[in-house]
Design an enzyme around this catalytic site. Structure first.
Site, PDB file in Angstrom:
ATOM      1  N   ALA A  63      58.272 -11.814  36.802  1.00 52.93           N
ATOM      2  CA  ALA A  63      57.428 -11.000  37.677  1.00 52.93           C
ATOM      3  C   ALA A  63      56.866  -9.822  36.885  1.00 52.93           C
ATOM      4  CB  ALA A  63      58.232 -10.506  38.872  1.00 52.93           C
ATOM      5  N   GLY A 106      61.399 -14.545  38.106  1.00 55.37           N
ATOM      6  CA  GLY A 106      60.650 -15.119  39.218  1.00 55.37           C
ATOM      7  C   GLY A 106      59.983 -16.429  38.867  1.00 55.37           C
ATOM      8  N   GLU A 109      62.701 -18.969  39.222  1.00 55.37           N
ATOM      9  CA  GLU A 109      62.944 -19.173  40.649  1.00 55.37           C
ATOM     10  C   GLU A 109      61.838 -20.017  41.283  1.00 55.37           C
ATOM     11  OE1 GLU A 109      65.273 -15.318  42.261  1.00 55.37           O
ATOM     12  OE2 GLU A 109      63.468 -14.867  41.102  1.00 55.37           O
ATOM     13  N   GLU A 129      66.981 -10.492  34.903  1.00 55.97           N
ATOM     14  CA  GLU A 129      66.889  -9.352  35.824  1.00 55.97           C
ATOM     15  C   GLU A 129      67.972  -8.292  35.629  1.00 55.97           C
ATOM     16  OE1 GLU A 129      64.758 -12.658  38.147  1.00 55.97           O
ATOM     17  OE2 GLU A 129      66.395 -12.490  36.699  1.00 55.97           O
TER      18      GLU A 129
END
Length: 255
Positions: A63, A106, A109, A129
């Site tokens: 992200a 992200g 994911e 993260e």
């Protein structure tokens, strides 16, 4: 111009691509909102048989950290990608991630929200993260343990380290590894094979697998038996079995 593309190929195969090369196809709120809009189109496409997620050189390098850095709790909730990823996971048609380069945070994911993952030999995957003071917040802590088991998921999430494609294959994070220049071709080959199968049967098989894994074995088998029997009311079941007996290729009608 950066954005998200949805391309229609032969046999009902769709390809969803992120075009943000300057940021290694990193995800931000605008990109994820565009993915959400493309999911609207996919849901309405009665001819869709399989969806491939593939972006050139890098699948999605996480992200956009700059966009998240100053978020408070409410801002983080608004930034979250989970609603869109949940919609992707809930698509009735099979979905395949074709992973080149980075699939981190992200981006990983996003790949986990699909049914099947094919990675290039040079791909790097993981959840960095914790090095930013957060943890995966778009399904990573939930989908990864269900896919690869709690121990491997904890190793990835707690360490924040990226793993090679070969290590990801050993963990069960991806289904197969191919040369980097063959990633999309392999995903397209598999999607084509899926697209030629009975579409009603494939859709219902996906539903039973997804629902059944959340049940105990006995309840899951009851669900399977009920949905299996319903297929004998379909035109495609009659065509598929008649074609087998006649030793010809079936011509499925998706009904």
């Amino acid at each position: 111009m950066a954005g998200v593309r949805l391309t229609k190929k032969d046999d009902g195969i769709l390809v969803l691509s992120i075009d943000r090369p300057e940021a290694l196809n990193a995800l931000n709120r605008g990109i994820v909102d565009e993915i959400d809009e493309k999911i609207d189109e996919i849901e309405k496409d009665s001819g869709a048989r399989c969806l491939i997620l593939h972006s050139d050189k890098n699948f999605a390098a996480g992200a956009d950290i700059k966009a998240m850095a100053e978020c408070d709790e409410e801002g983080a909730k608004a930034f979250a990608f989970s609603p869109t990823y949940n919609r992707l996971a809930a698509l009735r048609i099979p979905t395949v991630s074709a992973i080149e380069g980075y699939a981190l945070g992200g981006g990983m994911e996003l790949a986990l929200a699909t049914d099947i993952r094919i990675a290039g030999e040079g791909a790097k995957m993981g959840f960095p993260e914790v090095s930013l003071g957060i943890f995966p917040g778009a399904g990573g802590t939930i989908r990864a343990p269900r896919l690869i088991g709690a121990a491997f998921a904890k190793e990835l999430i707690f360490s924040g380290e990226a793993v090679t494609a070969e290590r990801a294959l050993q963990m069960g994070l991806v289904n197969r590894v191919v040369p980097d220049d063959r990633v999309f071709a392999e995903a397209y080959r598999l999607a084509g094979k899926i697209a030629r199968r009975g579409p009603v049967a494939v859709r219902r098989a996906k539903e039973v697998i997804d629902r059944g894994t959340a049940m105990n074995v006995e309840s899951g088998i009851e669900l399977e038996a009920a949905e299996w029997a319903k297929l004998f009311n379909t035109r495609d079941q009659k065509e598929g079995m008649q074609a087998f007996i006649a030793k010809r290729k079936p011509e499925f009608e998706n009904r």
